[in-house]
Design a protein around this motif. Structure first.
Motif, PDB file in Angstrom:
ATOM      1  N   ILE A  27      56.935  59.237 -10.485  1.00  0.00           N
ATOM      2  CA  ILE A  27      57.360  58.205 -11.656  1.00  0.00           C
ATOM      3  C   ILE A  27      57.291  56.982 -10.691  1.00  0.00           C
ATOM      4  O   ILE A  27      56.747  55.912 -11.489  1.00  0.00           O
ATOM      5  CB  ILE A  27      58.821  58.571 -11.790  1.00  0.00           C
ATOM      6  CG1 ILE A  27      58.642  59.963 -12.643  1.00  0.00           C
ATOM      7  CG2 ILE A  27      59.315  57.533 -12.628  1.00  0.00           C
ATOM      8  CD1 ILE A  27      60.197  60.531 -13.294  1.00  0.00           C
ATOM      9  N   PHE A  28      57.627  56.696  -9.701  1.00  0.00           N
ATOM     10  CA  PHE A  28      57.723  55.555  -8.925  1.00  0.00           C
ATOM     11  C   PHE A  28      56.092  55.320  -8.749  1.00  0.00           C
ATOM     12  O   PHE A  28      55.781  54.023  -8.851  1.00  0.00           O
ATOM     13  CB  PHE A  28      58.177  55.436  -7.518  1.00  0.00           C
ATOM     14  CG  PHE A  28      59.783  55.432  -7.534  1.00  0.00           C
ATOM     15  CD1 PHE A  28      60.578  55.450  -8.887  1.00  0.00           C
ATOM     16  CD2 PHE A  28      60.590  55.628  -6.591  1.00  0.00           C
ATOM     17  CE1 PHE A  28      61.872  55.219  -8.821  1.00  0.00           C
ATOM     18  CE2 PHE A  28      62.077  55.528  -6.553  1.00  0.00           C
ATOM     19  CZ  PHE A  28      62.588  55.276  -7.695  1.00  0.00           C
ATOM     20  N   LYS A  29      55.387  55.937  -8.517  1.00  0.00           N
ATOM     21  CA  LYS A  29      53.751  55.613  -8.351  1.00  0.00           C
ATOM     22  C   LYS A  29      53.029  55.375  -9.606  1.00  0.00           C
ATOM     23  O   LYS A  29      52.118  54.580  -9.715  1.00  0.00           O
ATOM     24  CB  LYS A  29      53.061  56.804  -7.851  1.00  0.00           C
ATOM     25  CG  LYS A  29      53.409  56.891  -6.282  1.00  0.00           C
ATOM     26  CD  LYS A  29      52.825  55.665  -5.488  1.00  0.00           C
ATOM     27  CE  LYS A  29      52.931  56.043  -4.068  1.00  0.00           C
ATOM     28  NZ  LYS A  29      51.893  54.940  -3.138  1.00  0.00           N
ATOM     29  N   THR A  30      53.720  56.012 -10.814  1.00  0.00           N
ATOM     30  CA  THR A  30      52.903  55.746 -12.064  1.00  0.00           C
ATOM     31  C   THR A  30      53.374  54.592 -12.998  1.00  0.00           C
ATOM     32  O   THR A  30      52.695  54.193 -13.840  1.00  0.00           O
ATOM     33  CB  THR A  30      52.704  57.078 -12.832  1.00  0.00           C
ATOM     34  OG1 THR A  30      54.180  57.606 -12.975  1.00  0.00           O
ATOM     35  CG2 THR A  30      51.946  58.015 -12.055  1.00  0.00           C
ATOM     36  N   VAL A  31      54.800  54.784 -13.101  1.00  0.00           N
ATOM     37  CA  VAL A  31      55.415  53.851 -13.841  1.00  0.00           C
ATOM     38  C   VAL A  31      55.581  52.468 -13.312  1.00  0.00           C
ATOM     39  O   VAL A  31      56.260  52.141 -12.290  1.00  0.00           O
ATOM     40  CB  VAL A  31      56.928  54.207 -14.377  1.00  0.00           C
ATOM     41  CG1 VAL A  31      57.531  53.329 -15.401  1.00  0.00           C
ATOM     42  CG2 VAL A  31      56.547  55.590 -15.201  1.00  0.00           C
ATOM     43  N   THR A  32      55.185  51.374 -13.784  1.00  0.00           N
ATOM     44  CA  THR A  32      55.388  49.922 -13.436  1.00  0.00           C
ATOM     45  C   THR A  32      56.622  49.483 -13.614  1.00  0.00           C
ATOM     46  O   THR A  32      57.353  49.909 -14.477  1.00  0.00           O
ATOM     47  CB  THR A  32      54.240  49.106 -14.004  1.00  0.00           C
ATOM     48  OG1 THR A  32      54.483  48.960 -15.420  1.00  0.00           O
ATOM     49  CG2 THR A  32      52.941  49.519 -13.579  1.00  0.00           C
ATOM     50  N   PHE A  33      57.092  48.702 -12.698  1.00  0.00           N
ATOM     51  CA  PHE A  33      58.199  48.043 -12.412  1.00  0.00           C
ATOM     52  C   PHE A  33      58.136  46.794 -13.567  1.00  0.00           C
ATOM     53  O   PHE A  33      57.500  45.910 -13.237  1.00  0.00           O
ATOM     54  CB  PHE A  33      58.800  47.690 -11.051  1.00  0.00           C
ATOM     55  CG  PHE A  33      59.953  46.541 -11.037  1.00  0.00           C
ATOM     56  CD1 PHE A  33      61.230  47.277 -11.223  1.00  0.00           C
ATOM     57  CD2 PHE A  33      59.975  45.258 -10.884  1.00  0.00           C
ATOM     58  CE1 PHE A  33      62.488  46.507 -11.197  1.00  0.00           C
ATOM     59  CE2 PHE A  33      60.978  44.755 -10.730  1.00  0.00           C
ATOM     60  CZ  PHE A  33      62.269  45.142 -10.958  1.00  0.00           C
ATOM     61  N   GLU A  34      59.458  46.694 -14.250  1.00  0.00           N
ATOM     62  CA  GLU A  34      59.421  45.554 -15.314  1.00  0.00           C
ATOM     63  C   GLU A  34      60.339  44.709 -14.649  1.00  0.00           C
ATOM     64  O   GLU A  34      61.687  44.937 -14.509  1.00  0.00           O
ATOM     65  CB  GLU A  34      59.887  46.173 -16.624  1.00  0.00           C
ATOM     66  CG  GLU A  34      58.926  46.892 -17.626  1.00  0.00           C
ATOM     67  CD  GLU A  34      57.483  45.854 -17.913  1.00  0.00           C
ATOM     68  OE1 GLU A  34      57.992  44.595 -17.962  1.00  0.00           O
ATOM     69  OE2 GLU A  34      56.518  46.274 -17.993  1.00  0.00           O
ATOM     70  N   ALA A  63      66.927  37.336  -9.412  1.00  0.00           N
ATOM     71  CA  ALA A  63      65.976  37.441  -8.636  1.00  0.00           C
ATOM     72  C   ALA A  63      66.099  38.397  -7.481  1.00  0.00           C
ATOM     73  O   ALA A  63      64.976  39.015  -7.161  1.00  0.00           O
ATOM     74  CB  ALA A  63      65.964  35.968  -7.940  1.00  0.00           C
ATOM     75  N   ALA A  64      67.450  38.710  -7.075  1.00  0.00           N
ATOM     76  CA  ALA A  64      67.726  39.647  -6.138  1.00  0.00           C
ATOM     77  C   ALA A  64      67.146  41.021  -6.716  1.00  0.00           C
ATOM     78  O   ALA A  64      66.549  41.911  -5.781  1.00  0.00           O
ATOM     79  CB  ALA A  64      68.963  39.848  -5.755  1.00  0.00           C
ATOM     80  N   HIS A  65      67.360  41.363  -7.787  1.00  0.00           N
ATOM     81  CA  HIS A  65      67.044  42.785  -8.511  1.00  0.00           C
ATOM     82  C   HIS A  65      65.627  42.779  -8.512  1.00  0.00           C
ATOM     83  O   HIS A  65      64.752  43.655  -8.308  1.00  0.00           O
ATOM     84  CB  HIS A  65      67.755  42.743  -9.745  1.00  0.00           C
ATOM     85  CG  HIS A  65      67.081  43.895 -10.552  1.00  0.00           C
ATOM     86  ND1 HIS A  65      66.140  43.991 -11.352  1.00  0.00           N
ATOM     87  CD2 HIS A  65      67.690  45.365 -10.841  1.00  0.00           C
ATOM     88  CE1 HIS A  65      66.000  45.505 -11.917  1.00  0.00           C
ATOM     89  NE2 HIS A  65      66.769  45.895 -11.682  1.00  0.00           N
ATOM     90  N   ASN A  66      64.709  41.873  -8.792  1.00  0.00           N
ATOM     91  CA  ASN A  66      63.249  41.721  -8.931  1.00  0.00           C
ATOM     92  C   ASN A  66      62.537  41.971  -7.635  1.00  0.00           C
ATOM     93  O   ASN A  66      61.507  42.351  -7.590  1.00  0.00           O
ATOM     94  CB  ASN A  66      62.648  40.509  -9.631  1.00  0.00           C
ATOM     95  CG  ASN A  66      63.335  40.379 -11.016  1.00  0.00           C
ATOM     96  OD1 ASN A  66      63.603  41.470 -11.628  1.00  0.00           O
ATOM     97  ND2 ASN A  66      62.876  39.377 -11.665  1.00  0.00           N
ATOM     98  N   VAL A  67      63.385  41.726  -6.422  1.00  0.00           N
ATOM     99  CA  VAL A  67      62.797  41.810  -5.032  1.00  0.00           C
ATOM    100  C   VAL A  67      63.168  43.036  -4.560  1.00  0.00           C
ATOM    101  O   VAL A  67      62.379  43.685  -3.707  1.00  0.00           O
ATOM    102  CB  VAL A  67      63.259  40.811  -4.191  1.00  0.00           C
ATOM    103  CG1 VAL A  67      62.938  40.922  -2.721  1.00  0.00           C
ATOM    104  CG2 VAL A  67      62.372  39.141  -4.677  1.00  0.00           C
ATOM    105  N   ASP A  68      64.758  43.250  -4.838  1.00  0.00           N
ATOM    106  CA  ASP A  68      64.992  44.697  -3.869  1.00  0.00           C
ATOM    107  C   ASP A  68      64.606  45.960  -4.595  1.00  0.00           C
ATOM    108  O   ASP A  68      64.288  47.100  -4.080  1.00  0.00           O
ATOM    109  CB  ASP A  68      66.802  44.398  -4.201  1.00  0.00           C
ATOM    110  CG  ASP A  68      67.368  43.411  -3.348  1.00  0.00           C
ATOM    111  OD1 ASP A  68      66.479  42.922  -2.322  1.00  0.00           O
ATOM    112  OD2 ASP A  68      68.382  43.250  -3.467  1.00  0.00           O
TER     113      ASP A  68
END
Length: 170
Positions: A27-34, A63-68
């Motif tokens: 799932i981590f490899k196929t579903v992109t992070f929004e 911002a922390a969530h988008n990086v972490d």
């Protein structure tokens, strides 16, 4: 963990746990992070009790969530890749083809068409069981998995030598 003894794990529970971890990998490899975005308009918040003396910084939290979160996903995938890299060649092939590819593939396709020469279903199950056992130990060593939930009921640690590792996994 004592190197001369290996724990006796429940085969079915170990298989389910490792398959769930590999599904999370897929799932981590196929579903992109929004990425989250900060809201422009604040909504009205009713406060009955007065000031809370709580300071929030929505932009910093986002911002922390988008990086972490992407970093944690990459780290999880990298750990599983490194654990699979340490398996025997046939075990690696089985895990990569069956569980780590984007498309769903069935067991019989692996043991009949991917393995060269093809193997029987029983041999396939033995290879998969050994691979999952090794992966469970490696992931427990990296503290991503607790072996306590995978131990056979009533068995703490097998007292046999490490050379008889295939006998401890039933």
């Amino acid at each position: 963990m004592n190197l001369s003894t290996l724990p006796e794990l429940d085969r079915r529970r170990t298989q389910i746990t490792i398959e769930n971890m590999l599904e999370k990998y897929r799932i981590f490899k196929t579903v992109t992070f929004e990425a989250k975005e900060a809201g422009i308009t604040y909504s009205y918040t009713e406060r009955f009790h007065g000031a809370t003396n709580k300071v929030t910084d929505q932009t910093a939290a986002i911002a922390a969530h988008n990086v972490d979160v992407p970093a944690a996903r990459r780290a999880y995938c990298a750990v599983l890749d490194s654990v699979v890299d340490r398996l025997a060649p046939r075990e690696q092939q089985l895990v990569r083809e069956r569980y780590m590819r984007r498309d769903e593939i069935y067991d019989y396709t692996i043991y009949n068409h991917v393995f060269d020469p093809p193997v029987s279903k029983d041999t396939y199950v033995k290879i998969r069981s050994k691979a999952f056992y090794k992966m469970a130990l490696a992931l427990a060593d990296l503290e991503l998995l607790s072996l306590d939930s995978l131990l056979k009921s009533g068995a703490a640690v097998n007292s046999g030598p490490a050379e008889n590792a295939e006998l401890t996994f039933r």
